[in-house]
Scaffold this motif. Sequence first.
Motif, PDB file in Angstrom:
ATOM      1  N   GLU A   1      34.367  42.830  44.704  1.00 17.65           N
ATOM      2  CA  GLU A   1      34.721  41.703  44.967  1.00 17.65           C
ATOM      3  C   GLU A   1      35.099  41.231  46.181  1.00 17.65           C
ATOM      4  O   GLU A   1      34.623  40.144  46.934  1.00 17.65           O
ATOM      5  CB  GLU A   1      35.962  41.505  43.991  1.00 17.65           C
ATOM      6  CG  GLU A   1      35.984  41.461  42.533  1.00 17.65           C
ATOM      7  CD  GLU A   1      37.356  41.157  41.915  1.00 17.65           C
ATOM      8  OE1 GLU A   1      38.141  41.565  42.579  1.00 17.65           O
ATOM      9  OE2 GLU A   1      37.018  41.150  40.803  1.00 17.65           O
TER      10      GLU A   1
ATOM     11  N   TYR B   1      31.642  41.110  48.095  1.00 18.87           N
ATOM     12  CA  TYR B   1      31.059  39.880  48.010  1.00 18.87           C
ATOM     13  C   TYR B   1      31.599  38.563  48.543  1.00 18.87           C
ATOM     14  O   TYR B   1      30.922  37.696  49.014  1.00 18.87           O
ATOM     15  CB  TYR B   1      31.194  39.613  46.244  1.00 18.87           C
ATOM     16  CG  TYR B   1      30.175  38.534  45.865  1.00 18.87           C
ATOM     17  CD1 TYR B   1      28.817  38.619  45.725  1.00 18.87           C
ATOM     18  CD2 TYR B   1      30.784  37.028  45.528  1.00 18.87           C
ATOM     19  CE1 TYR B   1      28.102  37.493  45.356  1.00 18.87           C
ATOM     20  CE2 TYR B   1      30.210  36.096  45.044  1.00 18.87           C
ATOM     21  CZ  TYR B   1      28.813  36.417  44.810  1.00 18.87           C
ATOM     22  OH  TYR B   1      28.175  35.261  44.403  1.00 18.87           O
ATOM     23  N   ARG B   2      32.896  38.527  48.776  1.00 20.75           N
ATOM     24  CA  ARG B   2      33.700  37.466  49.313  1.00 20.75           C
ATOM     25  C   ARG B   2      33.215  37.574  50.764  1.00 20.75           C
ATOM     26  O   ARG B   2      33.282  36.499  51.460  1.00 20.75           O
ATOM     27  CB  ARG B   2      35.202  37.734  49.076  1.00 20.75           C
ATOM     28  CG  ARG B   2      36.007  36.626  49.919  1.00 20.75           C
ATOM     29  CD  ARG B   2      37.593  36.770  49.895  1.00 20.75           C
ATOM     30  NE  ARG B   2      38.058  36.079  50.693  1.00 20.75           N
ATOM     31  CZ  ARG B   2      39.187  35.602  50.579  1.00 20.75           C
ATOM     32  NH1 ARG B   2      39.837  35.835  49.676  1.00 20.75           N
ATOM     33  NH2 ARG B   2      39.901  34.783  51.312  1.00 20.75           N
TER      34      ARG B   2
END
Length: 108
Positions: free
Chosen positions: A11, A14-15
């Motif tokens: 996560e 990806y951010r």
Amino acid sequence: MATSLLVELVELTYRFIFMFLESMQNIHLAQQARLGYHSPMQWLRSVSMLIVALFVEMFQRSRELNNAMQSRGGEAVYWQEKGSYSKKNWLGMAAILLVLIVYGGYFT
């Protein structure tokens, strides 16, 4: 435990990909507006400044994210492991830095 750590890392990665791309586009556009890519010498200087600016900005953003997560009761995002440093690695990095300084001085 291991799967939740993996999901959290994915996560965060990806951010940061999209934050990285947005910052890169903004800096590149500003450099183009100031004619930062009109000659090979300027291109090299602009690319190096772009890389440094991106590194600094992403480092600051990751630190801010880490602080925000810790203030909300989360765990630290980074892990510190004790490592050993060899003289061979330090000499290699010093040699690369010296070559970059000499090469960069050639264009100025």
